[in-house]
Structures are given as C-alpha cells and as structure tokens.
Design a protein around this motif. Structure first.
Motif, PDB file in Angstrom:
ATOM      1  N   GLY A 120       0.789  -1.209   0.000  1.00 15.46           N
ATOM      2  CA  GLY A 120       0.000   0.000   0.000  1.00 15.46           C
ATOM      3  C   GLY A 120       0.825   1.266   0.000  1.00 15.46           C
ATOM      4  N   VAL A 121       0.178   2.372  -0.329  1.00 14.67           N
ATOM      5  CA  VAL A 121       0.634   3.749  -0.168  1.00 14.67           C
ATOM      6  C   VAL A 121       1.760   4.141  -1.123  1.00 14.67           C
ATOM      7  CG1 VAL A 121       1.364   5.553   1.412  1.00 14.67           C
ATOM      8  CG2 VAL A 121       0.004   3.642   2.254  1.00 14.67           C
ATOM      9  N   SER A 122       1.453   5.059  -2.003  1.00 12.81           N
ATOM     10  CA  SER A 122       2.469   5.645  -2.871  1.00 12.81           C
ATOM     11  C   SER A 122       2.951   6.991  -2.343  1.00 12.81           C
ATOM     12  CB  SER A 122       1.887   5.845  -4.275  1.00 12.81           C
ATOM     13  OG  SER A 122       0.826   6.782  -4.247  1.00 12.81           O
ATOM     14  N   LEU A 123       2.181   7.602  -1.463  1.00 14.51           N
ATOM     15  CA  LEU A 123       2.504   8.947  -1.003  1.00 14.51           C
ATOM     16  C   LEU A 123       3.752   8.929  -0.132  1.00 14.51           C
ATOM     17  CD1 LEU A 123      -1.108  10.067  -0.048  1.00 14.51           C
ATOM     18  CD2 LEU A 123       0.068  10.343  -2.218  1.00 14.51           C
ATOM     19  N   GLY A 124       4.651   9.866  -0.378  1.00 11.24           N
ATOM     20  CA  GLY A 124       5.845   9.984   0.449  1.00 11.24           C
ATOM     21  C   GLY A 124       7.021   9.168  -0.029  1.00 11.24           C
ATOM     22  N   ALA A 125       6.828   8.319  -1.047  1.00 13.17           N
ATOM     23  CA  ALA A 125       7.950   7.535  -1.566  1.00 13.17           C
ATOM     24  C   ALA A 125       8.884   8.452  -2.355  1.00 13.17           C
ATOM     25  CB  ALA A 125       7.450   6.417  -2.464  1.00 13.17           C
ATOM     26  N   PRO A 126      10.179   8.167  -2.369  1.00  8.40           N
ATOM     27  CA  PRO A 126      11.106   9.009  -3.145  1.00  8.40           C
ATOM     28  C   PRO A 126      10.868   8.837  -4.633  1.00  8.40           C
ATOM     29  CG  PRO A 126      12.234   7.061  -2.333  1.00  8.40           C
ATOM     30  CD  PRO A 126      10.869   7.059  -1.703  1.00  8.40           C
ATOM     31  N   PHE A 127      11.116   9.896  -5.395  1.00  2.90           N
ATOM     32  CA  PHE A 127      10.921   9.810  -6.843  1.00  2.90           C
ATOM     33  C   PHE A 127      11.888   8.792  -7.439  1.00  2.90           C
ATOM     34  CE2 PHE A 127       9.896  14.300  -5.727  1.00  2.90           C
ATOM     35  CZ  PHE A 127       8.526  14.142  -5.785  1.00  2.90           C
ATOM     36  N   ALA A 128      13.122   8.790  -6.914  1.00  2.00           N
ATOM     37  CA  ALA A 128      14.087   7.771  -7.322  1.00  2.00           C
ATOM     38  C   ALA A 128      13.909   6.583  -6.392  1.00  2.00           C
ATOM     39  CB  ALA A 128      15.506   8.313  -7.218  1.00  2.00           C
ATOM     40  N   GLY A 129      13.555   5.432  -6.957  1.00  2.00           N
ATOM     41  CA  GLY A 129      13.345   4.262  -6.117  1.00  2.00           C
ATOM     42  C   GLY A 129      11.976   4.246  -5.480  1.00  2.00           C
ATOM     43  N   TRP A 130      10.960   4.700  -6.242  1.00  2.00           N
ATOM     44  CA  TRP A 130       9.588   4.647  -5.728  1.00  2.00           C
ATOM     45  C   TRP A 130       9.277   3.217  -5.282  1.00  2.00           C
ATOM     46  CZ3 TRP A 130       7.000   0.913  -8.177  1.00  2.00           C
ATOM     47  CH2 TRP A 130       7.434   0.548  -9.451  1.00  2.00           C
ATOM     48  N   TYR A 131       8.363   3.099  -4.352  1.00  2.00           N
ATOM     49  CA  TYR A 131       8.025   1.766  -3.850  1.00  2.00           C
ATOM     50  C   TYR A 131       6.642   1.780  -3.213  1.00  2.00           C
ATOM     51  CZ  TYR A 131       9.901   4.100   0.317  1.00  2.00           C
ATOM     52  OH  TYR A 131      10.162   5.015   1.307  1.00  2.00           O
ATOM     53  N   TYR A 132       6.061   0.583  -3.061  1.00  2.00           N
ATOM     54  CA  TYR A 132       4.824   0.380  -2.313  1.00  2.00           C
ATOM     55  C   TYR A 132       5.140  -0.631  -1.218  1.00  2.00           C
ATOM     56  CZ  TYR A 132       2.827   1.866  -6.874  1.00  2.00           C
ATOM     57  OH  TYR A 132       2.515   2.513  -8.040  1.00  2.00           O
ATOM     58  N   ASN A 133       5.211  -0.183   0.032  1.00  2.00           N
ATOM     59  CA  ASN A 133       5.619  -1.143   1.067  1.00  2.00           C
ATOM     60  C   ASN A 133       4.910  -0.975   2.404  1.00  2.00           C
ATOM     61  OD1 ASN A 133       6.809   1.145   2.039  1.00  2.00           O
ATOM     62  ND2 ASN A 133       8.853   0.270   2.286  1.00  2.00           N
ATOM     63  N   TYR A 134       3.830  -0.181   2.450  1.00  2.00           N
ATOM     64  CA  TYR A 134       3.068  -0.074   3.694  1.00  2.00           C
ATOM     65  C   TYR A 134       2.079  -1.231   3.786  1.00  2.00           C
ATOM     66  CZ  TYR A 134       4.434   4.668   5.127  1.00  2.00           C
ATOM     67  OH  TYR A 134       5.114   5.772   5.562  1.00  2.00           O
ATOM     68  N   THR A 135       1.914  -1.750   4.985  1.00  2.00           N
ATOM     69  CA  THR A 135       0.833  -2.705   5.247  1.00  2.00           C
ATOM     70  C   THR A 135      -0.359  -1.909   5.740  1.00  2.00           C
ATOM     71  OG1 THR A 135       2.354  -4.502   5.754  1.00  2.00           O
ATOM     72  CG2 THR A 135       0.100  -4.705   6.580  1.00  2.00           C
ATOM     73  N   ILE A 136      -1.441  -1.926   4.990  1.00  2.00           N
ATOM     74  CA  ILE A 136      -2.547  -1.014   5.266  1.00  2.00           C
ATOM     75  C   ILE A 136      -3.809  -1.715   5.754  1.00  2.00           C
ATOM     76  CG2 ILE A 136      -1.698   0.752   3.706  1.00  2.00           C
ATOM     77  CD1 ILE A 136      -3.664  -0.247   1.623  1.00  2.00           C
ATOM     78  N   SER A 137      -3.820  -3.046   5.749  1.00  2.00           N
ATOM     79  CA  SER A 137      -4.970  -3.775   6.289  1.00  2.00           C
ATOM     80  C   SER A 137      -4.559  -5.204   6.561  1.00  2.00           C
ATOM     81  CB  SER A 137      -6.154  -3.746   5.317  1.00  2.00           C
ATOM     82  OG  SER A 137      -6.012  -4.737   4.308  1.00  2.00           O
ATOM     83  N   ASN A 138      -5.456  -5.939   7.172  1.00  2.00           N
ATOM     84  CA  ASN A 138      -5.284  -7.380   7.310  1.00  2.00           C
ATOM     85  C   ASN A 138      -5.799  -8.078   6.052  1.00  2.00           C
ATOM     86  OD1 ASN A 138      -4.233  -7.281   9.979  1.00  2.00           O
ATOM     87  ND2 ASN A 138      -6.317  -6.949  10.756  1.00  2.00           N
TER      88      ASN A 138
END
Length: 676
Positions: free
Chosen positions: A218-236
């Motif tokens: 989850g979550v794209s907000l706040g990721a760096p422009f270089a090396g973007w990532y999706y790595n938040y756990t947002i639910s069960n």
C-alpha cells in the motif's frame, strides 16, 4: 535482485483455463493467467535489434534469434500490453559485452507520459524515475515485492551503457486481485444491444480488480521519486480495496461507495471491501469519529463529515451484498457510535451545520460550509440505512433518535436551499439564490435525489437541470470543484443514479456512452481498459485538483459507477433485503432494445433478460427459490395487458391508464413477462 532461472516457474501460478461457463467472456479484461506478455511494440529509440522478440514467448536458450539487443546509451523499446495492468517485471539477460550494463524500466498508464527517462507519477512534485537493474550478468531478474507497479499499460525498456546487452522474455506477473484464484471467473454479467455500454460495464469491473491489491503493497505517497516503492501494510487479509492502482493506494471510504457495488455485481469478490472497512474502524476515535482514509492517512485524522457517513454506508452495502450477520454484529456497537457522532451538528434549522472546521476533507470539492446540501443528503441517506440495520439487529435503542433527526432534514433542505428559478438546490445557505452556476453543485443535487430529499417532481427538475450543463463530448461538470473546471467521474456516478431514479434512463445511458465509452475508454490518451480519476472540462486528461499532471490515476475505482448502475437500474435487478432475501425487479431500458444481467449472492443467482422492440416488451427473470419479491415494469403509452407466468401459474394484469405494471408478493423461481 537476481534469481535462479528455475525459480520463475516455481513462484508463478499459471491459471489453467478460462473462466468456466461465465457468459460473455469475450468482454472480460482480467487475465486467466497471471503471467502477462506485451502484445505490441509502441515505439523504439537508438540502436535496438530484433525488437519483435520481446513480444514472443521464446528464450534465446530455447530457440535461436530470440534475444533483443540494445547497443549504446539511451537505446530503448516501449512495450504495449494493450490494456492497463499491474505487477512486477521479470526478464532474462542472455548476453552482455561487459559488466557495466544496466537495464531500466519506466511505466506509464497513458501514452502521454511514455518516456525512456521517467515514469508517470505517484505523487505531486516530479516524475518517478526508472526502475534500474544495474551491472547485470546473464541470468533471470525480477522486481522485488515493493516494486510491483500498481497500474501501467506502457513499459519502456531502456539501456544506459555504451556497451551492448541481449535480453529476452520480458513479462509481468499480474499482481492485482490476489484473493481471486482465477481473475476472469466473474459471477455476474451484463449484456445489451449497445456495445459501448457492454464495454463500459466490463471496464468498470476490471478497474476495480486493478484497485484490489496485496495489503502489504500500500501507499504511494511519500515515496522518493528515485526508487519509488509500495511497502506499507494497510490492512489485514490477502487483498484490500484501494482508491487507485497506481496511487494513492490508500483506503478511501467515499471511493468504496461507488466501487463496492460495482465489485458485487461483477466479480462478487467481497474480501477486499471487508478488509477496507475493517481498516477504517480500526482507527475510530472513542467519540465515534471515523477516519477520512485508512492507514497511514488515518493517523493524520483530518475528519470529513461526508466520508464518515460513507464508511457507515459501506457497512450497510457490505451486509446487503453478503448477508453476513456475524460481521454486522461484530461492528454494531462501533457503528452506532459512528452514527451518533454527526448528529451533534444538527441545529435548530433541522440540518447539520457543516463548517469548514468540521469537514476539512471531501472528495476534492469546495464549499463545505453552512447547511450544505451534499452533506445533509448523505446524512439523511445514512440515517435511513441505520434504521434498517437497527431493525435487523433487533436493537432499537437509538432508533427514535435517528428517526427524529432524519425526519426534519427534507423539509429543512427544501426551505433553506431549494431555488425554483434554477430547479436545483444551492450548495449551502451562505450562498444567495440566483448565484453563479458553481453554487448549485452536481454532487449535492444528485445526492438529494438518491437520498429522497427531493420529491419526485423536483427529482425530475434536477435531472433536467443537470443534463443541461453537460459538456459534449466530455461529460458532466462538477461545478463545485476548482471553479467548475473539473469533470469528476465520482460525482457524475451519483448523477447517473439520480437520472435513473428520476425516471430518465435515457439521460443516464447517453452520459455513459459519450463520457465513459467515447472519451474515458476510446480517447487515445486513455488506457482503453480502465477509468481515469478525473479530468478537465475541456477534455484534457489532467485532473485539475492536482498540481502535477502525470499524477492522475487512470485506474480509479470511484469512476466505475456505470457497472452497478447498468445492472441495478437498466437491468432492474435490485435487492430489498440482505443477499436478496427479498427483491424488486424493475427494468429501465430507456432506448435499449435488449438487456441481460446477472449477479450472485449466498442465496444463489439472480438473472434477468429483457427485450423491448416494436412487438412490445417481454423477458424473463429468475431468482432463488427461497426468496420473495415484486416486479414493477414501466409502461409505454398504449400498453394494454401484462401476462406474468411463474412457478404458481399465469396471471394477467389489465394496464388501462397505468404507468407501471406492478405485481407483489411473488415467490422465488423463474418468470416470464409479456406486455402487449
């Protein structure tokens, strides 16, 4: 990240067959296998040899001449998957001329942002940078867990060395809808004589599949422009329903009000909805406030009056779809606490006074102040849903209070906000009657019809007034957002429902055709498969709410209202109690000559098939035997008789001077309807 070549076959599950006996499979955009390959070359640049090899399934080790050779810095190939997809890239390096070769990948949903230098964007501020695999040697490579791009149609492969490299077998593991064993195994369908509407229905279903994801990505907000990532756990759970595939990748309850019903009528994959609801109630405050969005935005707790109500309505919808009384029971005390919280804002006028301090957030519109028509219509709708749930729970401890607060809202809204000269409600009572068009909102007036604030006469007037503002060939403007510069498929989704309720199905179908089909699907800047989040009134596919144009999402669940609207209203297939224990069949074909629709609940399948031509109106419907319901057929002028044949025999209804043919108290089973 490099893996042994054999690992790809151990990790990827190839789904063996198509979606069983699902009707109209040809429209389903979801794959039957999660291993996807590009279907064409979009463009090339620099010195690239044998580009055609990238759209074939072979490898250099299996047959000759299967590698694509990149020579020189900046050489690239853009691959087109033919539709918006989601997932992680995998490829083979077959040969290198030195150890200093690097291969990068850029991603774009729209052809507008195809580039060898950058991707489209997941946040404001800049483009995302390529995903690089540096200093490659021969072997198999695949993107890590955090780098499964949430939505893209175009994949550009770029080389950044003066040397040469040979690669093959560029594929993507389709990571969307992880809860579904076979993503193409729909439980519902829709078909009509209008191909545009058929495509729109299935594109909406597919959009919501792209928006259902592994909760640990989850979550794209706040990721760096270089090396973007999706790595938040947002639910069960194994899957959760987000706002958009590419971004924000956050649970937003307003979006689910649209995407939830469209999921139900198509895939009926409800786990992502339930996990999303749970993630919101997890952050409920002790006073009853529910967060505007899920984790991690829930921690910021910018409260929204409307989105608070949307969360409660998501609970109602989920119960209606599933009939899961145990789940409703588990949330009931929290639900009651949440229902009571916004009542404190109702003042002596009979309406909630929604100041900017109590409703900082909504869907992107302005003007949330005073006695607001959108907020109060949604509150009225929510209170009525709460009363239904209280009766189901056999808990009337709050019912008198809820009923009393609801009772005063329609009259107060009519007295304070209705403007006869415009045939619309003003946004709020701080605005003088006869003000500019932006003072008469699309969302609030649509919700006034949906909630029943507007009586039938005013509903018809609102429908006509909203239609008069359409901007062909693009859509219906949300005048309340960005000084009227925005067309919002979210707000327009509610307008579609208002047109159906007002008895103007032709308006709704026309709007779906030119806005969703002609523009949102077939404009060459779109994905031809999923629906954009919003765009300008001039048809520019750039959402005026944002500062960074490439940030706009082209796979947004809140834009999928036609999928449920076509089933519930055009097909006329609605449930009046949980899981369809009771139902109402009331088709509104408008100018359509044929409609077929179906969905499933735990009680079984609900199916309708209608024909409306010069010979008259006829059709069949079938509902589970354990259910009861009614049929209501709008009549053309001159209709004389309805013949209804069912499990208990045939009956005739004389139709002289009637506008609707209605029969109630029907048992479940299969019926045939003929109107002459």
């Amino acid at each position: 990240m490099k893996f042994q070549q054999v690992s790809i076959y151990m990790q990827w599950t190839l789904l063996a067959s198509a979606a069983g006996n699902v009707p109209y499979q040809q429209y389903i955009l979801a794959p039957t296998t999660r291993l996807l390959r590009p279907v064409s070359i979009y463009q090339t640049g620099g010195d690239v040899q044998n580009t055609a090899a990238l759209i074939t399934p072979s490898r250099a080790t299996e047959q000759g001449n299967a590698s694509t050779i990149f020579s020189g810095n900046g050489s690239y190939v853009t691959l087109d998957f033919g539709k918006n997809i989601a997932g992680g890239v995998s490829f083979y390096v077959d040969a290198v001329s030195s150890l200093k070769n690097s291969i990068g990948f850029t991603f774009s949903e729209s052809s507008m942002y195809v580039s060898a230098q950058y991707c489209d964007a997941v946040q404001d501020g800049a483009f995302d940078l390529p995903q690089w695999f540096n200093n490659t040697t021969p072997g198999h490579y695949e993107a890590g867990h955090d780098f499964q791009r949430g939505a893209f149609r175009y994949l550009t492969v770029v080389h950044n060395s003066t040397e040469s490299i040979s690669i093959s077998n560029v594929t993507v593991y389709w990571a969307a809808s992880p809860e579904m064993k076979n993503p193409a195994a729909y439980t519902g369908y829709f078909h009509s004589d209008n191909e545009k509407l058929n495509r729109v229905w299935y594109a909406g279903a597919y959009t919501n599949q792209i928006c259902s994801v592994d909760p640990t990505t989850g979550v794209s907000l706040g990721a760096p422009f270089a090396g973007w990532y999706y790595n938040y756990t947002i639910s069960n759970g194994s899957s959760v329903l987000l706002d958009g595939g590419k971004r924000d990748r956050v649970v937003w309850p307003g979006d689910i009000v649209i995407s939830g019903p469209s999921i139900f009528v198509s895939t009926n994959s409800l786990e992502p909805i339930r996990n999303a609801i749970d993630s919101l109630f997890l952050y409920q405050e002790v006073d009853g406030r529910l967060p505007t969005a899920g984790y991690p935005l829930a921690q910021l707790f910018a409260w929204s009056f409307t989105y608070h109500c949307h969360t409660l309505n998501n609970v109602y919808d989920y119960f209606m779809f599933s009939g899961d009384i145990e789940y409703l029971t588990s949330l009931w005390e929290q639900y009651k606490l949440g229902m009571n919280y916004p009542l404190q804002f109702i003042d002596s006028s009979g309406l909630a006074n929604v100041s900017t301090l109590t409703a900082l957030s909504d869907w992107g519109r302005g003007g949330m102040s005073g006695h607001n028509i959108e907020a109060n219509s949604i509150l009225f709708y929510t209170l009525n849903n709460a009363l239904k749930l209280a009766a189901i729970m056999n808990d009337t401890s709050e019912s008198n209070k809820w009923a009393l607060n609801a009772a005063g809202i329609p009259t107060a809204a009519d007295n304070l906000l209705w403007d006869d000269s415009i045939s619309l409600y003003r946004d709020n009572d701080t605005i003088a009657k006869g003000s500019s068009a932006t003072s008469y909102p699309q969302d609030g007036n649509s919700w006034a019809v949906i909630a029943g604030i507007a009586n039938s006469t005013r509903a018809v007037a609102i429908s006509g007034a909203l239609k008069a503002r359409w901007i062909r060939p693009y859509g219906a403007p949300a005048v309340e957002a960005n000084d009227g510069d925005t067309i919002s498929p979210f707000a327009t989704g509610f307008e579609l429902q208002a047109h159906f309720i007002a008895g103007n199905p032709d308006y709704a179908l026309d709007l779906m055709e030119f806005m969703w089909a002609d523009y949102m699907l077939d404009d060459p800047r779109m994905t031809n498969s999923t629906f954009i989040e919003g765009f300008g009134r001039d048809g520019t596919p750039l959402y005026p709410v944002y500062n960074n144009d490439p940030r706009v999402s082209h796979a947004h669940g809140w834009s999928t209202a036609p999928t449920s609207m076509l089933t519930f209203y055009a097909g006329g297939l609605t449930m009046t109690s949980a899981a369809g224990k009771t139902w109402k069949v009331s088709p509104a074909l408008g100018g359509l000559k044929m409609v077929k629709a179906s969905y499933a609940t735990p009680l079984g399948s609900f199916v309708v098939s209608w024909t409306n031509d010069t010979r008259g109106f006829s059709g069949t419907f079938e509902v589970p035997s354990s259910t009861k319901g009614e049929v209501n057929i709008p009549l053309a002028i001159g209709s004389k008789k309805m013949i209804l044949e069912g499990p208990n025999g045939a009956q005739e209804l004389q139709l002289d001077d009637l506008s609707i043919a209605s029969v109630q108290g029907l048992d479940g089973g299969k019926y045939k309807v003929t109107i002459v």
